[in-house]
Design a protein around this motif. Structure first.
Motif, PDB file in Angstrom:
ATOM      1  N   GLY A 161      38.275 -82.885 -64.827  1.00 42.00           N
ATOM      2  CA  GLY A 161      38.198 -82.251 -63.205  1.00 42.00           C
ATOM      3  C   GLY A 161      37.040 -81.330 -63.314  1.00 42.00           C
ATOM      4  O   GLY A 161      36.324 -81.207 -62.064  1.00 42.00           O
ATOM      5  N   LEU A 162      36.991 -80.465 -64.069  1.00 35.79           N
ATOM      6  CA  LEU A 162      36.123 -79.146 -64.043  1.00 35.79           C
ATOM      7  C   LEU A 162      34.460 -79.806 -64.132  1.00 35.79           C
ATOM      8  O   LEU A 162      33.448 -79.494 -63.282  1.00 35.79           O
ATOM      9  CB  LEU A 162      36.086 -78.382 -65.024  1.00 35.79           C
ATOM     10  N   THR A 163      34.385 -80.943 -64.835  1.00 36.98           N
ATOM     11  CA  THR A 163      33.069 -81.525 -64.947  1.00 36.98           C
ATOM     12  C   THR A 163      32.661 -82.162 -63.383  1.00 36.98           C
ATOM     13  O   THR A 163      31.601 -82.156 -63.092  1.00 36.98           O
ATOM     14  CB  THR A 163      33.137 -82.628 -66.151  1.00 36.98           C
ATOM     15  N   VAL A 164      33.752 -82.943 -62.985  1.00 39.21           N
ATOM     16  CA  VAL A 164      33.344 -83.454 -61.676  1.00 39.21           C
ATOM     17  C   VAL A 164      33.071 -82.628 -60.838  1.00 39.21           C
ATOM     18  O   VAL A 164      32.036 -82.616 -59.771  1.00 39.21           O
ATOM     19  CB  VAL A 164      34.586 -84.376 -61.293  1.00 39.21           C
ATOM     20  N   LEU A 165      33.893 -81.300 -60.622  1.00 46.70           N
ATOM     21  CA  LEU A 165      33.614 -80.324 -59.859  1.00 46.70           C
ATOM     22  C   LEU A 165      31.993 -79.653 -59.971  1.00 46.70           C
ATOM     23  O   LEU A 165      31.514 -79.441 -58.915  1.00 46.70           O
ATOM     24  CB  LEU A 165      34.588 -79.201 -59.663  1.00 46.70           C
ATOM     25  N   ILE A 166      31.631 -79.468 -61.013  1.00 43.45           N
ATOM     26  CA  ILE A 166      30.596 -78.993 -61.298  1.00 43.45           C
ATOM     27  C   ILE A 166      29.298 -79.838 -60.942  1.00 43.45           C
ATOM     28  O   ILE A 166      28.428 -79.377 -60.393  1.00 43.45           O
ATOM     29  CB  ILE A 166      30.478 -78.383 -62.763  1.00 43.45           C
ATOM     30  N   ALA A 167      29.556 -81.052 -61.224  1.00 44.23           N
ATOM     31  CA  ALA A 167      28.495 -82.305 -61.013  1.00 44.23           C
ATOM     32  C   ALA A 167      28.404 -82.404 -59.280  1.00 44.23           C
ATOM     33  O   ALA A 167      27.322 -82.260 -58.741  1.00 44.23           O
ATOM     34  CB  ALA A 167      29.000 -83.601 -61.239  1.00 44.23           C
ATOM     35  N   ILE A 168      29.615 -82.108 -58.795  1.00 41.65           N
ATOM     36  CA  ILE A 168      29.508 -82.199 -57.210  1.00 41.65           C
ATOM     37  C   ILE A 168      28.675 -81.127 -56.648  1.00 41.65           C
ATOM     38  O   ILE A 168      27.675 -80.919 -55.802  1.00 41.65           O
ATOM     39  CB  ILE A 168      30.882 -82.126 -56.545  1.00 41.65           C
ATOM     40  N   GLY A 169      28.745 -79.730 -57.376  1.00 40.59           N
ATOM     41  CA  GLY A 169      27.979 -78.528 -56.854  1.00 40.59           C
ATOM     42  C   GLY A 169      26.741 -78.571 -57.244  1.00 40.59           C
ATOM     43  O   GLY A 169      26.068 -78.225 -56.308  1.00 40.59           O
ATOM     44  N   LEU A 170      26.325 -79.141 -58.436  1.00 41.49           N
ATOM     45  CA  LEU A 170      24.968 -79.449 -58.648  1.00 41.49           C
ATOM     46  C   LEU A 170      24.300 -80.379 -57.829  1.00 41.49           C
ATOM     47  O   LEU A 170      23.058 -79.993 -57.271  1.00 41.49           O
ATOM     48  CB  LEU A 170      24.864 -80.040 -60.271  1.00 41.49           C
ATOM     49  N   ARG A 171      24.891 -81.325 -57.386  1.00 35.26           N
ATOM     50  CA  ARG A 171      24.332 -82.214 -56.485  1.00 35.26           C
ATOM     51  C   ARG A 171      24.137 -81.628 -55.183  1.00 35.26           C
ATOM     52  O   ARG A 171      23.052 -81.628 -54.356  1.00 35.26           O
ATOM     53  CB  ARG A 171      24.940 -83.717 -56.049  1.00 35.26           C
ATOM     54  N   TRP A 172      25.313 -80.947 -54.845  1.00 32.85           N
ATOM     55  CA  TRP A 172      25.093 -80.186 -53.447  1.00 32.85           C
ATOM     56  C   TRP A 172      23.710 -79.309 -53.394  1.00 32.85           C
ATOM     57  O   TRP A 172      22.996 -79.123 -52.537  1.00 32.85           O
ATOM     58  CB  TRP A 172      26.371 -79.444 -53.084  1.00 32.85           C
ATOM     59  N   ARG A 173      23.753 -78.640 -54.538  1.00 26.95           N
ATOM     60  CA  ARG A 173      22.716 -77.555 -54.920  1.00 26.95           C
ATOM     61  C   ARG A 173      21.170 -78.182 -54.587  1.00 26.95           C
ATOM     62  O   ARG A 173      20.308 -77.670 -54.202  1.00 26.95           O
ATOM     63  CB  ARG A 173      22.886 -76.650 -55.776  1.00 26.95           C
ATOM     64  N   GLU A 174      20.959 -79.174 -55.275  1.00 25.31           N
ATOM     65  CA  GLU A 174      19.803 -79.998 -55.339  1.00 25.31           C
ATOM     66  C   GLU A 174      19.464 -80.383 -53.949  1.00 25.31           C
ATOM     67  O   GLU A 174      18.520 -80.314 -53.607  1.00 25.31           O
ATOM     68  CB  GLU A 174      19.891 -81.194 -56.443  1.00 25.31           C
ATOM     69  N   GLU A 175      20.406 -80.951 -53.307  1.00 27.37           N
ATOM     70  CA  GLU A 175      20.145 -81.334 -52.041  1.00 27.37           C
ATOM     71  C   GLU A 175      19.974 -80.202 -50.845  1.00 27.37           C
ATOM     72  O   GLU A 175      18.898 -80.344 -50.105  1.00 27.37           O
ATOM     73  CB  GLU A 175      21.433 -82.118 -51.144  1.00 27.37           C
ATOM     74  N   ARG A 176      20.389 -78.966 -51.109  1.00 32.17           N
ATOM     75  CA  ARG A 176      20.111 -77.866 -50.281  1.00 32.17           C
ATOM     76  C   ARG A 176      18.723 -77.295 -50.743  1.00 32.17           C
ATOM     77  O   ARG A 176      18.206 -77.064 -49.742  1.00 32.17           O
ATOM     78  CB  ARG A 176      21.317 -76.766 -50.541  1.00 32.17           C
ATOM     79  N   VAL A 177      18.587 -77.430 -52.001  1.00 30.51           N
ATOM     80  CA  VAL A 177      17.079 -76.724 -52.323  1.00 30.51           C
ATOM     81  C   VAL A 177      16.263 -77.872 -51.614  1.00 30.51           C
ATOM     82  O   VAL A 177      14.967 -77.326 -51.666  1.00 30.51           O
ATOM     83  CB  VAL A 177      17.017 -76.420 -53.708  1.00 30.51           C
ATOM     84  N   ALA A 178      16.281 -78.777 -51.703  1.00 31.20           N
ATOM     85  CA  ALA A 178      15.238 -80.000 -51.240  1.00 31.20           C
ATOM     86  C   ALA A 178      15.120 -79.716 -49.548  1.00 31.20           C
ATOM     87  O   ALA A 178      14.097 -79.942 -49.019  1.00 31.20           O
ATOM     88  CB  ALA A 178      15.641 -81.214 -51.647  1.00 31.20           C
ATOM     89  N   VAL A 179      16.166 -79.372 -48.999  1.00 27.67           N
ATOM     90  CA  VAL A 179      15.952 -79.215 -47.581  1.00 27.67           C
ATOM     91  C   VAL A 179      15.299 -77.844 -47.317  1.00 27.67           C
ATOM     92  O   VAL A 179      14.492 -77.797 -46.461  1.00 27.67           O
ATOM     93  CB  VAL A 179      17.541 -79.104 -46.623  1.00 27.67           C
TER      94      VAL A 179
END
Length: 71
Positions: free
Chosen positions: A3-21
């Motif tokens: 569960g922690l792995t999934v939450l961290i992966a979601i956070g990393l994807r969100w961060r990548e999308e935010r930085v790209a914007v």
């Protein structure tokens, strides 16, 4: 830990999308299928590593709290 792995992966994807914007686009970049899969695998491996480290730190900290309390 899964569960922690999934939450961290979601956070990393969100961060990548935010930085790209926030970062101005350098031009059209087309990634191939293999490059996209490598990127996804890298994100999941990073998330799993961070989850394992977090789990070890938390459980290790709880263990030492118990040792110091004399339990």
């Amino acid at each position: 830990m899964l569960g922690l792995t999934v939450l961290i992966a979601i956070g990393l994807r969100w961060r990548e999308e935010r930085v790209a914007v926030l970062r101005p686009a350098a031009g059209p970049r087309r990634k191939g299928f293999l490059a996209a899969q490598k990127h996804r695998l890298n994100r999941w491996l990073t998330a799993a590593t961070l989850a394992a480290l977090t789990t070890m730190l938390v459980l290790g900290g709880l263990h030492w709290l118990r040792v110091w309390q004399g339990g």
